[in-house]
Design a protein around this motif. Sequence first.
Motif, PDB file in Angstrom:
ATOM      1  N   ALA A 176     -38.338 -54.061 -16.744  1.00 50.51           N
ATOM      2  CA  ALA A 176     -39.586 -55.022 -17.490  1.00 50.51           C
ATOM      3  C   ALA A 176     -40.311 -55.145 -16.652  1.00 50.51           C
ATOM      4  O   ALA A 176     -40.353 -56.195 -15.896  1.00 50.51           O
ATOM      5  CB  ALA A 176     -38.818 -55.724 -18.265  1.00 50.51           C
ATOM      6  N   LEU A 178     -43.627 -57.169 -16.514  1.00 52.02           N
ATOM      7  CA  LEU A 178     -43.708 -58.362 -16.602  1.00 52.02           C
ATOM      8  C   LEU A 178     -45.991 -58.732 -16.394  1.00 52.02           C
ATOM      9  O   LEU A 178     -45.409 -59.290 -15.184  1.00 52.02           O
ATOM     10  CB  LEU A 178     -43.148 -60.404 -15.993  1.00 52.02           C
ATOM     11  CG  LEU A 178     -43.657 -61.044 -16.245  1.00 52.02           C
ATOM     12  CD1 LEU A 178     -43.448 -61.415 -18.483  1.00 52.02           C
ATOM     13  CD2 LEU A 178     -43.053 -62.312 -16.280  1.00 52.02           C
ATOM     14  N   TRP A 199     -39.884 -51.029 -19.594  1.00 49.51           N
ATOM     15  CA  TRP A 199     -41.362 -52.127 -20.820  1.00 49.51           C
ATOM     16  C   TRP A 199     -42.001 -52.531 -20.014  1.00 49.51           C
ATOM     17  O   TRP A 199     -41.590 -53.135 -18.280  1.00 49.51           O
ATOM     18  CB  TRP A 199     -39.873 -53.088 -21.339  1.00 49.51           C
ATOM     19  CG  TRP A 199     -39.051 -52.407 -22.266  1.00 49.51           C
ATOM     20  CD1 TRP A 199     -38.872 -52.267 -23.401  1.00 49.51           C
ATOM     21  CD2 TRP A 199     -37.617 -52.054 -22.000  1.00 49.51           C
ATOM     22  NE1 TRP A 199     -37.995 -51.579 -24.141  1.00 49.51           N
ATOM     23  CE2 TRP A 199     -37.331 -51.489 -23.318  1.00 49.51           C
ATOM     24  CE3 TRP A 199     -36.765 -52.118 -20.791  1.00 49.51           C
ATOM     25  CZ2 TRP A 199     -35.708 -50.800 -22.931  1.00 49.51           C
ATOM     26  CZ3 TRP A 199     -36.096 -51.816 -20.980  1.00 49.51           C
ATOM     27  CH2 TRP A 199     -35.377 -51.403 -21.844  1.00 49.51           C
ATOM     28  N   HIS A 200     -43.357 -52.936 -19.965  1.00 49.94           N
ATOM     29  CA  HIS A 200     -44.099 -53.825 -20.464  1.00 49.94           C
ATOM     30  C   HIS A 200     -44.091 -54.780 -21.208  1.00 49.94           C
ATOM     31  O   HIS A 200     -44.339 -54.881 -22.355  1.00 49.94           O
ATOM     32  CB  HIS A 200     -45.876 -53.203 -20.085  1.00 49.94           C
ATOM     33  CG  HIS A 200     -45.762 -52.112 -19.371  1.00 49.94           C
ATOM     34  ND1 HIS A 200     -45.496 -52.072 -17.821  1.00 49.94           N
ATOM     35  CD2 HIS A 200     -44.838 -50.864 -19.688  1.00 49.94           C
ATOM     36  CE1 HIS A 200     -45.900 -50.603 -17.502  1.00 49.94           C
ATOM     37  NE2 HIS A 200     -45.258 -50.073 -18.402  1.00 49.94           N
ATOM     38  N   ILE A 201     -43.817 -56.392 -20.515  1.00 46.99           N
ATOM     39  CA  ILE A 201     -44.089 -57.376 -21.184  1.00 46.99           C
ATOM     40  C   ILE A 201     -44.937 -58.671 -20.632  1.00 46.99           C
ATOM     41  O   ILE A 201     -45.620 -58.677 -19.516  1.00 46.99           O
ATOM     42  CB  ILE A 201     -42.637 -58.268 -21.131  1.00 46.99           C
ATOM     43  CG1 ILE A 201     -42.284 -58.414 -19.464  1.00 46.99           C
ATOM     44  CG2 ILE A 201     -41.969 -56.850 -22.441  1.00 46.99           C
ATOM     45  CD1 ILE A 201     -40.509 -58.482 -20.141  1.00 46.99           C
ATOM     46  N   ASP A 202     -45.238 -59.929 -21.565  1.00 45.81           N
ATOM     47  CA  ASP A 202     -46.084 -60.744 -21.629  1.00 45.81           C
ATOM     48  C   ASP A 202     -45.313 -61.871 -21.590  1.00 45.81           C
ATOM     49  O   ASP A 202     -46.144 -62.858 -21.528  1.00 45.81           O
ATOM     50  CB  ASP A 202     -47.571 -60.954 -22.870  1.00 45.81           C
ATOM     51  CG  ASP A 202     -48.392 -59.675 -22.558  1.00 45.81           C
ATOM     52  OD1 ASP A 202     -48.618 -59.272 -21.440  1.00 45.81           O
ATOM     53  OD2 ASP A 202     -48.490 -58.306 -23.657  1.00 45.81           O
ATOM     54  N   GLU A 206     -39.821 -61.474 -24.606  1.00 45.02           N
ATOM     55  CA  GLU A 206     -39.898 -60.325 -26.051  1.00 45.02           C
ATOM     56  C   GLU A 206     -38.359 -59.327 -25.128  1.00 45.02           C
ATOM     57  O   GLU A 206     -38.296 -58.435 -25.919  1.00 45.02           O
ATOM     58  CB  GLU A 206     -40.610 -59.877 -24.981  1.00 45.02           C
ATOM     59  CG  GLU A 206     -42.305 -59.983 -25.825  1.00 45.02           C
ATOM     60  CD  GLU A 206     -43.678 -59.139 -24.275  1.00 45.02           C
ATOM     61  OE1 GLU A 206     -43.634 -57.915 -25.109  1.00 45.02           O
ATOM     62  OE2 GLU A 206     -44.138 -59.465 -24.034  1.00 45.02           O
ATOM     63  N   ILE A 210     -36.186 -56.607 -26.937  1.00 45.51           N
ATOM     64  CA  ILE A 210     -35.300 -55.506 -26.326  1.00 45.51           C
ATOM     65  C   ILE A 210     -33.792 -55.591 -25.562  1.00 45.51           C
ATOM     66  O   ILE A 210     -33.368 -54.144 -25.644  1.00 45.51           O
ATOM     67  CB  ILE A 210     -35.895 -55.511 -24.159  1.00 45.51           C
ATOM     68  CG1 ILE A 210     -37.688 -55.614 -24.531  1.00 45.51           C
ATOM     69  CG2 ILE A 210     -34.997 -54.422 -23.626  1.00 45.51           C
ATOM     70  CD1 ILE A 210     -38.282 -56.189 -23.365  1.00 45.51           C
TER      71      ILE A 210
END
Length: 213
Positions: A176, A178, A199-202, A206, A210
């Motif tokens: 992932a 961040l 995954w691409h998360i902010d 999140e 997941i």
Amino acid sequence: MIDTVVLDVGETITRDDRYWASWADWLGVPRHTLSALVGSVVAQGLDNAEALRLIRPGIDVAAEYSAREAAGRGEVLGEEDLYDDVRPTLTALRKMGVRVVIAGNQTVKAGQLLRALHLPADLIATSEEWGVAKPRCGFFERVLEVAEAPAERTLYVGDHPANDVVPAKAAGLMVAHLRRGPWGYLRAADPDVAGVADWHIDSLAELVGIAGS
């Protein structure tokens, strides 16, 4: 299904503001100057430490680190250095039965300081403690040892393309990326991030969705 989540440290769970501010104070330059130089070297794809060498060419960073420690102006990590989503997310993951590991390119002292914060994690380790640093494959071999889960059920979370995303994926881990910190924002659209991370998360929050999916 994710059994274990492994998180990077700098600009993943901790802010680097105080870290760079303390270096600026030590080197006798305005904090904004060093901050801007860090941004500049990041934009060039260089290691953050190159910002220190722009201020003091030829600096021995390790020796200077030791000098700061001897002067009582060394490394510090406290609750105020944690991002707000760290404790809630790690707590939620552990309640779900997910193993939580924190492992990044940090010093022995940083590991001690992190453990003193009593974070909701099953294990905290640093590259200096392991004797191998990212992006070397040996670091991720150690990650898999402590993950206690198969690579395809272990998620590595970090902001840095070259240190986190690419080598973790090469080791077979789920990844992932961040969007946090200079590296996280600046390189988010790069092909070696956008096309590699699962995954691409902010926000770390999140991760709960997941891991539970």
